[in-house]
Design an enzyme around this catalytic site. Structure first.
Site, PDB file in Angstrom:
ATOM      1  N   HIS A   1       0.455   0.458  -7.942  1.00  0.00           N
ATOM      2  CA  HIS A   1       0.038   1.837  -8.283  1.00  0.00           C
ATOM      3  C   HIS A   1       0.208   2.137  -9.774  1.00  0.00           C
ATOM      4  O   HIS A   1      -0.308   3.144 -10.261  1.00  0.00           O
ATOM      5  CB  HIS A   1       0.859   2.868  -7.499  1.00  0.00           C
ATOM      6  CG  HIS A   1       0.661   2.799  -6.016  1.00  0.00           C
ATOM      7  ND1 HIS A   1      -0.571   2.934  -5.423  1.00  0.00           N
ATOM      8  CD2 HIS A   1       1.553   2.600  -4.992  1.00  0.00           C
ATOM      9  CE1 HIS A   1      -0.434   2.820  -4.102  1.00  0.00           C
ATOM     10  NE2 HIS A   1       0.842   2.608  -3.815  1.00  0.00           N
TER      11      HIS A   1
ATOM     12  N   ASP B   1      -1.733  -4.273   1.002  1.00  0.00           N
ATOM     13  CA  ASP B   1      -0.772  -3.184   1.140  1.00  0.00           C
ATOM     14  C   ASP B   1      -1.486  -2.028   1.847  1.00  0.00           C
ATOM     15  O   ASP B   1      -2.689  -1.842   1.680  1.00  0.00           O
ATOM     16  CB  ASP B   1      -0.294  -2.751  -0.253  1.00  0.00           C
ATOM     17  CG  ASP B   1       0.844  -1.747  -0.189  1.00  0.00           C
ATOM     18  OD1 ASP B   1       2.008  -2.166  -0.359  1.00  0.00           O
ATOM     19  OD2 ASP B   1       0.573  -0.539   0.020  1.00  0.00           O
TER      20      ASP B   1
ATOM     21  N   HIS C   1      -1.483   0.945   1.244  1.00  0.00           N
ATOM     22  CA  HIS C   1      -1.999   1.901   0.269  1.00  0.00           C
ATOM     23  C   HIS C   1      -3.010   1.233  -0.655  1.00  0.00           C
ATOM     24  O   HIS C   1      -2.886   0.044  -0.970  1.00  0.00           O
ATOM     25  CB  HIS C   1      -0.849   2.452  -0.589  1.00  0.00           C
ATOM     26  CG  HIS C   1       0.246   3.081   0.220  1.00  0.00           C
ATOM     27  ND1 HIS C   1       1.431   2.420   0.488  1.00  0.00           N
ATOM     28  CD2 HIS C   1       0.317   4.290   0.814  1.00  0.00           C
ATOM     29  CE1 HIS C   1       2.212   3.219   1.228  1.00  0.00           C
ATOM     30  NE2 HIS C   1       1.548   4.352   1.439  1.00  0.00           N
TER      31      HIS C   1
ATOM     32  N   ASP D   1       3.540  -2.797   4.442  1.00  0.00           N
ATOM     33  CA  ASP D   1       3.662  -1.458   5.021  1.00  0.00           C
ATOM     34  C   ASP D   1       2.491  -1.130   5.948  1.00  0.00           C
ATOM     35  O   ASP D   1       2.395  -0.011   6.451  1.00  0.00           O
ATOM     36  CB  ASP D   1       3.833  -0.385   3.927  1.00  0.00           C
ATOM     37  CG  ASP D   1       2.937  -0.616   2.727  1.00  0.00           C
ATOM     38  OD1 ASP D   1       2.048  -1.486   2.801  1.00  0.00           O
ATOM     39  OD2 ASP D   1       3.127   0.074   1.707  1.00  0.00           O
TER      40      ASP D   1
END
Ligand SMILES: [Zn+2]
Length: 647
Positions: free
Chosen positions: A445, A482, A484, A569
């Site tokens: 990120h 991931d 996200h 995740d």
């Protein structure tokens, strides 16, 4: 019946064409390396004194749309690495094995000719035995055993790939037939005979007389139509036929017959018939499990060396370990109590690997801090300074409440990025096959000038820049699974066609980006692939995406290195994510990505931990992930080994 078949194949072809155009940009980029002809492969001398050239694995465009009917259409073919004789087999070499020399133009160093196909195969077997290798040909049926480690005739596709040597032009030196005199003995300059081998200029990979002198036998039976629908990986020609393929033109033929894609055939198969005095051959030997140097963008030799199975040896290839980057320093980045991104994540991974016995099987790699010049390839110096000062001042959060920092966070973040660089060095220097980096803080990120989503420096983006600048690799594939979307990584490479960023993630979800319509910009258009999935997606949904979207796009892109932003995740039961991937699902996803690396870049792969917050399912998934990374490519279900046997 024939009409129906034709319609079917036309339908298939039109489906292929639409897929083809979707990926055409990727395709053309994928071929860029093939246009780089400055690459000089390694040459070795075998036990019996023959010079052979290492031909690297790769894709090429076979055929010619403007050529004869049997050269159409141009199609993409994958060839595994192999060795090829630098010269056509000469008469004195053939006589070494007490084989009667049938040549018309007698001279010890002229190419052997008037050789029928079977006697060429017999020579391959004799030469294999002389070098202590397993002969490829059954001397009753003359079937070729491609698994044997001895010498054989090249497949037609291997021959054309080696002749083209990265070019897509009519000849290996371009399109101008007037230049052929410099490279070949053919009708216009041969004075009606063969000539000493190696007297004309070689092709870009150092192979002599690929055009002209004598035409060369291939292993394949000839079929006009085989290549219209043949397999795209190591095609071996039809199972039966009347004639065998000849390639390369000859001393009495026109310039047209000397073109790289020109196909000819001849029925001189057995010892009862003498072949024409324009027919000779050269040998190849498969280089499965052998690391052959890949061409670099600058034509310089790669750090990898030919090892283990050179044609002069019979030793089995050395299987390298999987590397593991970890250091207790990573525990020193302290987050707020109860924060999901805690040092306990790495503790859980290491404990799990120790308990399962895998830990001692891994090659331990100790990371150091990344040099500032590498951090600055992705982040502004102003931001880097701000991170440093914030940590020194005891600031609690960086940029937002989701990224807590502590006194040592700056130092740890430098070593997290450094861990990826350490992993890359170990793969490039062939200390390990691939690496898993158990590092934190995570990175995908992090933006150029801003921390975000527990991330400080964008580890994977920095690693990508390092591969391209330090090792001069042209193309890097980043697979981000991931849960996200990796907005930071996407931003760094959004207009960059040298990095294919592929992200599959929960959507809508944090950080709000990752729509399918975000496809890259400028030259980078179509090199950013987002696959948003709804919450609740599981193994089958992810596998479908990997098989149907990632695999074709990645193979067309043909990366020089593969990186994984490995967040766990998306595990079933994760405290932040809403997906349902099981540890076995992660094993399957890993296998798909690993196969891509094996097919495209000799397995070069580094996997970097991102998220993953349920200590049990996350560490169980990491274990399964690493088990697949550790697996011998020869034993994996969809490895490059299997791709040698198209179904
Ligand atoms: Zn995440």
């Amino acid at each position: 019946m024939l009409e129906v078949e034709k319609q079917k194949s036309e339908i298939k072809y039109s489906v292929f064409c639409s897929l083809f155009s979707v990926f055409c940009l990727l395709f053309f980029f994928g071929c860029r390396r093939a246009e780089d002809t400055s690459y000089k492969p390694e040459v070795i001398t075998t036990k019996t004194g023959i010079e052979m050239v290492a031909i690297p694995a790769g894709w090429f465009e076979m055929g010619n749309d403007k050529g004869a009917a049997d050269e159409k259409p141009i199609h993409r073919v994958w060839i595994s690495a192999f060795w090829m004789d630098k010269y056509e087999v000469v008469q004195e070499e053939f006589r070494k094995y007490q084989l009667p020399d049938p040549s018309h133009f007698k001279n010890p160093k002229n190419p052997l000719e008037r050789i029928n196909w079977t006697d060429a195969a017999l020579y391959c077997n004799d030469r294999s035995r002389a070098e202590g290798l397993e002969p490829c040909y059954d001397e009753q049926t003359w079937q070729c055993n491609f698994e044997a480690n001895g010498f054989r005739l090249p497949t037609e596709a291997e021959w054309e790939y080696a002749c083209r040597a990265g070019t897509t032009t009519k000849y290996s030196f371009g399109n101008d037939a007037r230049k052929l005199k410099t490279y070949a003995w053919f009708a216009e300059n041969s004075s009606g005979k063969t000539h000493l081998v190696g007297k004309k200029k070689p092709n870009p990979w150092g192979l002599y007389d690929m055009h002209g002198n004598v035409a060369e036998w291939c292993n394949d039976f000839y079929s006009e139509s085989y290549y219209k629908r043949g397999p795209d990986r190591d095609p071996k020609g039809p199972a039966e036929g009347e004639e065998k393929v000849l390639r390369g033109g000859a001393w009495n033929l026109s310039s047209v017959a000397c073109r790289s894609s020109y196909r000819a055939s001849d029925p001189s198969l057995n010892d009862t018939c003498l072949a024409s005095d324009i027919i000779g051959f050269r040998c190849v030997r498969s280089a499965l499990n052998t690391a052959i140097t890949l061409p670099n963008s600058d034509g310089k030799e790669d750090t990898m060396r030919m090892d283990s199975t050179s044609p002069s040896g019979t030793s089995s290839p050395q299987v390298l370990k999987t590397g593991f980057v970890y250091d207790d320093i990573y525990l020193e980045h302290k987050t707020t109590p109860g924060h999901p991104e805690s040092s306990q994540r790495l503790v859980a991974i290491v404990e799990r690997l120790k308990a399962s016995g895998l830990y001692s099987e891994l090659f331990m790699l100790t990371p150091g801090p990344a040099a500032m010049e590498w951090i600055e390839t992705v982040h502004s110096s102003h931001y880097i300074e701000r991170v440093k000062v914030s940590c020194e001042n005891g600031t609690a959060y960086l940029d937002s409440l989701d990224t807590p920092i502590s006194e040592k966070s700056y130092e740890v973040a430098l070593i997290a990025a450094g861990g990826v660089l350490t992993a890359i060095d170990a793969v490039m220097q062939r200390k390990v096959t691939n690496v898993f980096c158990a590092i934190r803080p995570p990175g995908h990120h992090a933006l150029n000038d801003r921390a975000m989503g527990f991330c400080i420096f964008n580890n994977i983006a920095i690693g990508t820049k390092y591969l391209q600048k330090k090792y001069k690799l042209q193309k890097v594939l980043i697979v981000d699974w991931d849960v996200h979307h990796g907005n930071g990584t996407e931003a760094v490479f959004y207009d960059d066609p040298t990095v294919l960023y592929f992200s599959v993630h929960q959507y809508p979800f944090y950080p709000g980006t990752g729509r399918q319509a975000e496809k890259g910009s400028g030259k980078g258009l179509n090199y950013n692939i987002n696959v948003p999935l709804p919450a609740g997606s599981g193994d089958d949904d992810y596998l479908k995406v990997f098989r149907e979207k990632l695999d074709p796009a990645a193979l067309l892109f043909s990366p020089d290195f593969v990186l994984i932003s490995a967040g766990f995740d998306a595990c079933k039961g994760d405290v932040l994510g809403g997906m349902n991937i099981t540890p076995q699902g992660f094993a399957q996803l890993t296998q798909i990505v690993k196969s891509i690396a094996e097919k495209c870049c000799e397995g070069r792969l580094v996997s970097v931990l991102e998220g993953g917050y349920d200590l049990d399912v996350m560490s169980a998934s990491v274990e399964e992930h690493i088990r697949v990374l550790m697996r011998d490519p020869a034993l994996t279900s969809t490895s490059s080994v299997e791709s040698r046997e198209p179904k």
